[in-house]
Design a protein around this motif. Sequence first.
Motif: not given
Length: 459
Positions: A318-319, A374
């Motif tokens: 995700r990051a 995140e």
Amino acid sequence: MIRYVAGLDKGKGLYFLFVKSESKTAGGLPARPVLTSYYKSHHFRARPFDPYNVYTSPTAAVLCADAFQSMYSQMLCGLLDRLDVLRVGAVFASGLLRAIRFLQLHWKQLAHDIATGTLSSKITDSAIRDAVAQVLKPDPALSEFIASECSPGDWAGIITRIWPNTKYLDVIVTGAMAQYIPTLEYYSGGLPMACTMYASSECYFGLNLRPMCKPSEVSYTIMPNMAYFEFLPLDSAAANADAPPQLADLAGVEVGKEYELVITTYAGLYRYRVGDILLVTGFHNAAPQFRFVRRKNVLLSIESDKTDEAELQRAVERASELLRPWGASVVEYTSQADTRVIPGHYVIYWELLVKGGEGGGWPGKEVFEACCLEMEEAMNAVYRQSRTADGSIGPLEIRVVRGGTFEELMDYAIARGASINQYKVPRCVTFPPIIELLDSRVVETHISPACPKWSPRPN
């Protein structure tokens, strides 16, 4: 405990106990940790007097969901009763260290309250104010003593200096909590650490019949009346992944072998895999004794949080999406739970590949900080609650290492005997030389700029 420590009925215990905010499932059922359920129950609120279990902390302070107000009032009452304290503890070792850190940060205000006999205006909970008012009186001598012990900044042996009659620490220091042992020894001046029980939200498992032994020697004796216990041998589970598991009962385990704990409880769990890996160390009469080895598949843990490899992988993915506009990507990563500071926090090591051409370039500070946040947003609810509501976990940190670092890591592992054909990058590192190698290659460090979102309500 009274077989090992005399006079426990002549004093009090300074225990830092906390409740966590409740949540609700999507179906509307209340969900909360087992200790929160116990502290809020009639069993705790209206418990009869027991001279062996007198706490310095008022019940109102324990039941306050505001972490600051709860900690402040418990620490204050512990200081007021300092000469009566015979044992100091918390559920986890990390909780006790957080209390010491709190004292380091707030001793001036605490000393002021003791000197004047007035409670800080930051404490707004009326139940706490009423409870503390019954014991808080002006005591300039005690205030001066606290200032003299805390103001020099020397925190070695601070527990025995402020609470001189303390006989032992009552904390869990097995499993992931073992990383805190050296720090606890520093703050306590080498006091014994008693690990008295082995339990979880699912079931009460066993007792340590030698509670004053060294942490490395702790074994728990299973209490067979608590549930129906079965054990999945680790070697058979790995060798026969496609075959039905062959479980051993209490009488069938073998000394020296590791097992995964499986329980069937009165509450309705049937052959539930707890996820704890245990090593059989012996028997007490016919009851087997186990040493807690580790949580299965758990990579990172600071307190009650448990992050496994799949969850960490999702968080990194995700990051890393935030790096795409710069033509950058994460080539390799690993992690560690850094407990050298209080509260501890997750450290993620990234090696990046930055492509040239349109859109290419090294991401700025704001991008990496957004990546930190995140990753935290991608963590489970227990982690986010600990970060946001409890403050028991510090901000996540990304350390960017220079290119080629993970090749050096592989070379180091192979030099120590690892097979080049079977080598895989470890997703969590604990071996000090490896951490030193990684830290020596760090080119940038970034910290999460805010707390992740967390709500007691379901999404």
